[in-house]
Design a protein around this motif. Sequence first.
Motif, PDB file in Angstrom:
ATOM      1  N   VAL A 196       0.836  -1.203   0.000  1.00 25.30           N
ATOM      2  CA  VAL A 196       0.000   0.000   0.000  1.00 25.30           C
ATOM      3  C   VAL A 196       0.875   1.258   0.000  1.00 25.30           C
ATOM      4  N   ILE A 197       1.939   1.247   0.804  1.00 23.00           N
ATOM      5  CA  ILE A 197       2.837   2.402   0.880  1.00 23.00           C
ATOM      6  C   ILE A 197       3.481   2.683  -0.472  1.00 23.00           C
ATOM      7  N   VAL A 198       3.922   1.625  -1.143  1.00 18.98           N
ATOM      8  CA  VAL A 198       4.558   1.780  -2.459  1.00 18.98           C
ATOM      9  C   VAL A 198       3.551   2.255  -3.501  1.00 18.98           C
ATOM     10  N   THR A 199       2.362   1.670  -3.488  1.00 20.61           N
ATOM     11  CA  THR A 199       1.328   2.032  -4.470  1.00 20.61           C
ATOM     12  C   THR A 199       0.920   3.489  -4.340  1.00 20.61           C
ATOM     13  N   LEU A 200       0.880   3.990  -3.112  1.00 20.56           N
ATOM     14  CA  LEU A 200       0.445   5.363  -2.859  1.00 20.56           C
ATOM     15  C   LEU A 200       1.623   6.301  -2.613  1.00 20.56           C
ATOM     16  N   ASN A 201       2.721   6.050  -3.290  1.00 16.03           N
ATOM     17  CA  ASN A 201       3.912   6.896  -3.137  1.00 16.03           C
ATOM     18  C   ASN A 201       3.992   7.917  -4.273  1.00 16.03           C
ATOM     19  N   PRO A 202       3.741   9.199  -3.991  1.00 18.86           N
ATOM     20  CA  PRO A 202       3.762  10.221  -5.046  1.00 18.86           C
ATOM     21  C   PRO A 202       5.146  10.455  -5.639  1.00 18.86           C
ATOM     22  N   HIS A 203       6.198   9.999  -4.963  1.00 19.71           N
ATOM     23  CA  HIS A 203       7.542  10.126  -5.515  1.00 19.71           C
ATOM     24  C   HIS A 203       7.801   9.077  -6.585  1.00 19.71           C
ATOM     25  N   LEU A 204       6.992   8.032  -6.586  1.00 18.05           N
ATOM     26  CA  LEU A 204       7.079   6.998  -7.622  1.00 18.05           C
ATOM     27  C   LEU A 204       5.991   7.165  -8.677  1.00 18.05           C
ATOM     28  N   ASP A 205       4.814   7.595  -8.241  1.00 12.11           N
ATOM     29  CA  ASP A 205       3.667   7.802  -9.129  1.00 12.11           C
ATOM     30  C   ASP A 205       3.325   9.293  -9.127  1.00 12.11           C
ATOM     31  N   LYS A 206       3.843  10.021 -10.085  1.00  6.94           N
ATOM     32  CA  LYS A 206       3.693  11.480 -10.123  1.00  6.94           C
ATOM     33  C   LYS A 206       2.232  11.914 -10.289  1.00  6.94           C
ATOM     34  N   GLN A 207       1.372  11.022 -10.809  1.00 11.96           N
ATOM     35  CA  GLN A 207      -0.035  11.372 -10.994  1.00 11.96           C
ATOM     36  C   GLN A 207      -0.777  11.486  -9.668  1.00 11.96           C
ATOM     37  N   LEU A 208      -0.149  11.078  -8.592  1.00 13.24           N
ATOM     38  CA  LEU A 208      -0.761  11.237  -7.270  1.00 13.24           C
ATOM     39  C   LEU A 208      -0.574  12.650  -6.723  1.00 13.24           C
ATOM     40  N   ASN A 209       0.280  13.431  -7.366  1.00 17.45           N
ATOM     41  CA  ASN A 209       0.508  14.808  -6.934  1.00 17.45           C
ATOM     42  C   ASN A 209      -0.525  15.730  -7.572  1.00 17.45           C
ATOM     43  N   ILE A 210      -1.478  16.176  -6.763  1.00 15.51           N
ATOM     44  CA  ILE A 210      -2.555  17.045  -7.227  1.00 15.51           C
ATOM     45  C   ILE A 210      -2.247  18.474  -6.809  1.00 15.51           C
ATOM     46  N   LYS A 211      -2.457  19.380  -7.712  1.00 17.08           N
ATOM     47  CA  LYS A 211      -2.138  20.793  -7.489  1.00 17.08           C
ATOM     48  C   LYS A 211      -2.953  21.350  -6.322  1.00 17.08           C
ATOM     49  N   GLU A 212      -2.269  21.966  -5.375  1.00 17.02           N
ATOM     50  CA  GLU A 212      -2.941  22.578  -4.228  1.00 17.02           C
ATOM     51  C   GLU A 212      -2.819  24.102  -4.235  1.00 17.02           C
ATOM     52  N   LEU A 213      -1.743  24.601  -4.814  1.00 13.32           N
ATOM     53  CA  LEU A 213      -1.481  26.037  -4.775  1.00 13.32           C
ATOM     54  C   LEU A 213      -1.476  26.652  -6.171  1.00 13.32           C
ATOM     55  N   GLY A 226      -8.176  23.067 -13.463  1.00 17.13           N
ATOM     56  CA  GLY A 226      -8.913  22.092 -12.666  1.00 17.13           C
ATOM     57  C   GLY A 226      -9.255  20.837 -13.436  1.00 17.13           C
ATOM     58  N   SER A 227      -9.539  20.987 -14.729  1.00 16.05           N
ATOM     59  CA  SER A 227      -9.919  19.827 -15.538  1.00 16.05           C
ATOM     60  C   SER A 227      -8.754  18.849 -15.705  1.00 16.05           C
ATOM     61  N   LYS A 228      -7.527  19.306 -15.446  1.00 19.79           N
ATOM     62  CA  LYS A 228      -6.368  18.418 -15.491  1.00 19.79           C
ATOM     63  C   LYS A 228      -6.164  17.690 -14.164  1.00 19.79           C
ATOM     64  N   GLU A 229      -6.639  18.313 -13.081  1.00 24.58           N
ATOM     65  CA  GLU A 229      -6.393  17.757 -11.754  1.00 24.58           C
ATOM     66  C   GLU A 229      -7.495  16.797 -11.289  1.00 24.58           C
ATOM     67  N   VAL A 230      -8.741  17.075 -11.661  1.00 22.14           N
ATOM     68  CA  VAL A 230      -9.856  16.231 -11.203  1.00 22.14           C
ATOM     69  C   VAL A 230      -9.705  14.775 -11.635  1.00 22.14           C
ATOM     70  N   PRO A 231      -9.306  14.484 -12.876  1.00 19.46           N
ATOM     71  CA  PRO A 231      -9.108  13.068 -13.243  1.00 19.46           C
ATOM     72  C   PRO A 231      -8.051  12.383 -12.373  1.00 19.46           C
ATOM     73  N   LYS A 232      -7.033  13.129 -11.983  1.00 20.00           N
ATOM     74  CA  LYS A 232      -6.013  12.550 -11.097  1.00 20.00           C
ATOM     75  C   LYS A 232      -6.615  12.221  -9.740  1.00 20.00           C
ATOM     76  N   ALA A 233      -7.522  13.098  -9.261  1.00 22.82           N
ATOM     77  CA  ALA A 233      -8.176  12.863  -7.969  1.00 22.82           C
ATOM     78  C   ALA A 233      -9.062  11.626  -8.032  1.00 22.82           C
ATOM     79  N   ILE A 234      -9.801  11.475  -9.129  1.00 24.51           N
ATOM     80  CA  ILE A 234     -10.682  10.310  -9.280  1.00 24.51           C
ATOM     81  C   ILE A 234      -9.853   9.027  -9.337  1.00 24.51           C
ATOM     82  N   ARG A 235      -8.756   9.079 -10.055  1.00 26.32           N
ATOM     83  CA  ARG A 235      -7.864   7.899 -10.122  1.00 26.32           C
ATOM     84  C   ARG A 235      -7.308   7.565  -8.739  1.00 26.32           C
ATOM     85  N   ALA A 236      -6.891   8.588  -7.998  1.00 30.18           N
ATOM     86  CA  ALA A 236      -6.345   8.365  -6.659  1.00 30.18           C
ATOM     87  C   ALA A 236      -7.386   7.760  -5.724  1.00 30.18           C
TER      88      ALA A 236
END
Length: 391
Positions: A196-213, A226-236
């Motif tokens: 689980v830790i490896v699967t949810l590692n944003p340093h390995l899977d860059k698509q887990l990094n969602i824009k906050e700022l 936003g339309s670029k970030e929402v699909p990443k959120a749904i995948r996460a």
Amino acid sequence: IGKIPIDETGLENMCQTVAATIDKYSTMARKTDRRLCIVCVTDESGDDGAAVEEVITRAKRAKSPIYILGRESVFGYPYARQLWRDPVYNLPHWIQINRGPETAFPESLQYDGLHGRWDSFSAGFGPYEQVRIARETGGIFFVLPGKEQRLAGAGSNQERQFRFQDMKEYQPLLLSRREYDATRSASKFRSSIWKVIVTLNPHLDKQLNIKELYYPLKKKEFYEAGSKEVPKAIRAMGLLQKAVDILEDIEPLRAQEKSSRWRAAYDLTLAQCLAYRVRLFQYCLAMDSHAKNMPAPKDQKSNTWNVRRGKKMLPPDPVQVKLTKVSPEELDKQLKKSEDKYKFVIKEHPGTPWAQRAQYELNQGFGMYFEEHFRDPRYDKVGKEIKVPKL
């Protein structure tokens, strides 16, 4: 007595530097019938941690104990961030350094529900590489006293030392990385948490990094970003659901696990995976609501929108319920379940980094909203007029 050569930014290659020092002074010590002792003072682990066993071998051969004065590791995370102000505009920058983790490999999520972690919560123990070198060579690891003035991120200003009585059952397993990996792989309970830790590692899977700022202020540009970030959120959210399934599947094995550390790792990871699904769903709701009903900024200086976290939850409207198939009742159910899991961590592991992190998550809340912000345009000079050092 000799000085370890370091550059002005610190021990970037700690293992390499210590090994070179042993080679340089061990012959001199042997010829003069003296014993070589190395004292290393550092606030990071360096970039060459893979060479830790080589350093231990050389030190043992030279019969040279290594004493290390360092800082506590960041809880379950390889990195910390230090505050640095550039000499041109005096703007603050967060510079990433290698600080930990306290174990051979991380035993906590590297993810905070939107992106890689930005916190600096203490692990209660020194960095694995430094503590292992000191212990295996007959030296001692000392925690440097005093507050770190330059440490940045959530948890950087909190108490960084835990009571020994609370932490004695949670000491890291200081085996070599190869032995540690074999021990972890032999346990379905531990290896599932690691998966689980490896699967949810944003340093390995860059698509887990969602824009906050720094979302654009104008509606059209905001929608495009936003339309670029929402699909990443749904995948996460989908990955988190799979993680929850894995963790709930091994729940019967928790009672058989002898290590308090691994039981705590399981409890916190499950609570976070449940909570982060709620957080991402709230992000999607906040994005949709803000894109539809974007208010005018109250401050004329504001030039961006930032995502903020809070306890107030956004209820899905009828259209969102139809699209997501998540009702307000289901949202409340998920929220309560995650809160109960965090409270269980606090009750089960009091006075530990796991309880501290769980309380932080509860205090932070799982709701999301957008807030106007001013971003200094001089930050665009990074790499030009501003040269940010690599620590």
